[in-house]
Write an enzyme that holds these catalytic residues in place. Structure first.
Site, mmCIF file in Angstrom:
data_model
loop_
_atom_site.group_PDB
_atom_site.id
_atom_site.type_symbol
_atom_site.label_atom_id
_atom_site.label_comp_id
_atom_site.label_asym_id
_atom_site.label_seq_id
_atom_site.Cartn_x
_atom_site.Cartn_y
_atom_site.Cartn_z
ATOM 1 C CB CYS A 157 47.905 -52.331 65.557
ATOM 2 S SG CYS A 157 48.110 -50.578 65.251
ATOM 3 C CG HIS B 188 51.255 -51.859 62.529
ATOM 4 N ND1 HIS B 188 49.923 -52.167 62.647
ATOM 5 C CD2 HIS B 188 51.930 -53.028 62.721
ATOM 6 C CE1 HIS B 188 49.788 -53.462 62.871
ATOM 7 N NE2 HIS B 188 50.993 -54.006 62.941
ATOM 8 C CG HIS C 216 51.005 -57.558 64.306
ATOM 9 N ND1 HIS C 216 51.121 -56.804 63.157
ATOM 10 C CD2 HIS C 216 51.067 -58.857 63.890
ATOM 11 C CE1 HIS C 216 51.248 -57.591 62.098
ATOM 12 N NE2 HIS C 216 51.233 -58.838 62.521
#
Length: 357
Positions: free
Chosen positions: A271, A319, A331
């Site tokens: 990510c 994240h 993402h």
């Protein structure tokens, strides 16, 4: 080559050759919900079982994400420390050459004194009967004394610099070793968590896997709907900057590429690898990990969000996704998934940061 010089140069070359930047693998999708406690009552319906599986998978991938961030942070430090060690090694080599040159100059002065009979310049001057020669010689003696004093001082400073460079290199090497241990521990945890998740999923029948995927979509949809119901999209109206557009365009072009922990492209991403590369391509290098992106980049209110901004998720900033506009992000979710478009509110939002503020 002198023994001293050979020793320092060899040490410097050894330092350079020994610096090996440990290979990288980033950050993954996660859920903060705890694993349900062991059941002592009769087994619940299959749907309930799969919901427990979903939560457990989320926890495993979340733990892997946290460990991945630690791995990536250690990797970044290792790169910096390696570069510093290499630069110190170069300084040691340059300093040794300078010291050798100073010693040669000092040796030349000693040889010249030997050729004049071993008498110091002041003594030779006193033996002169020529007044003009005496005056000229006196000036030369003073200049020679100053030059000798300066030469000795420069040699001393150079030697001290070399000793400091050696101490600095040793300290950086120690940090590099400590970072290597952090990386190794993080890597072990990442592999353990992913292996446990894969093992858990492997026990499911085909229909159970399909139902599990459906539960995941339902959970994401529920969270996104709740986020949209706040009326947030009516508040968001910021236009993307030129660099923001480039970052979003880069991220969009990566859709469909696999998630791999620690990867920064070009064929796989985690990510924060995706977001850091998107902004690097846009001409604005940013921190490598989602946690450092949260710490170092400027925070903006969600209502002021614009395409290109980064949305940081979960309380531990484990994240990150890049806001693409219209309530969506791009993402890299987690192992086993690919770079994709998702609802910006489909995960718990910690906050928003702007790389080009």
């Amino acid at each position: 080559m002198r023994t001293g010089k050979r020793g320092l140069v060899t040490a410097a070359v050894t330092v350079v050759c020994a610096v090996t930047v440990l290979t990288a693998p980033g950050t993954a999708f996660a859920s903060p919900e705890p694993t349900p406690p062991p059941r002592t009552s009769p087994a619940p319906p299959p749907g309930k079982d799969l919901e427990a599986v979903r939560k457990k998978l989320d926890r495993l991938y979340h733990d892997a994400a946290v460990a991945t961030d630690a791995y990536n942070a250690a990797e970044e430090k290792a790169k910096q420390q390696s570069a510093e060690i290499v630069e110190l090694a170069r300084k040691i080599v340059r300093g040794q050459r300078e010291l050798d040159d100073l010693k040669d100059r000092a040796g030349a002065a000693a040889r010249e004194q030997y050729r004049t009979g071993g008498l110091p310049p002041a003594a030779q001057l006193m033996l002169s009967d020529d007044p003009q020669q005496f005056l000229n010689g006196a000036g030369q003696v003073l200049q020679g004394q100053r030059a000798t004093k300066g030469l000795i001082g420069e040699m001393t400073r150079t030697q001290q610099d070399l000793e400091q460079y050696a101490r600095d290199a040793s300290a950086q090497w120690q940090k590099l070793e400590e970072g290597r241990k952090v990386k190794a521990a993080a890597q072990k945890k990442i592999k353990q968590q992913i292996a446990a998740a894969e093992k858990l999923e492997s026990r499911l029948a085909k229909k159970e896997k399909e139902r599990l995927a459906e539960l995941e979509r339902e959970a994401a949809y529920k969270a996104q709907t709740a986020w949209l119901d706040t009326g947030i999209l009516k508040e968001i109206g910021g236009k993307s900057s030129a660099r923001g557009k480039k970052a979003v365009a880069f991220a969009t072009a990566q859709i469909g590429k696999p998630y791999v922990w620690g990867a920064e492209g070009p064929n796989t991403f985690d990510c924060s690898g995706l977001t850091s590369q998107a902004w690097a391509t846009a001409g604005r290098p940013i921190p490598r990990t989602s946690q450092e992106q949260w710490k170092q980049l400027k925070h903006v209110d969600a209502e002021d969000m614009r395409p290109g901004d980064l949305i940081i998720y979960f309380d531990d900033a484990s994240h990150v996704g890049i806001y693409a506009g219209d309530g969506a992000i791009i993402h890299a979710p987690r192992p086993g998934r690919t770079v994709t478009i998702a609802g910006a509110g489909s995960m718990p939002i910690l906050g928003v940061v702007r790389p080009d503020a």
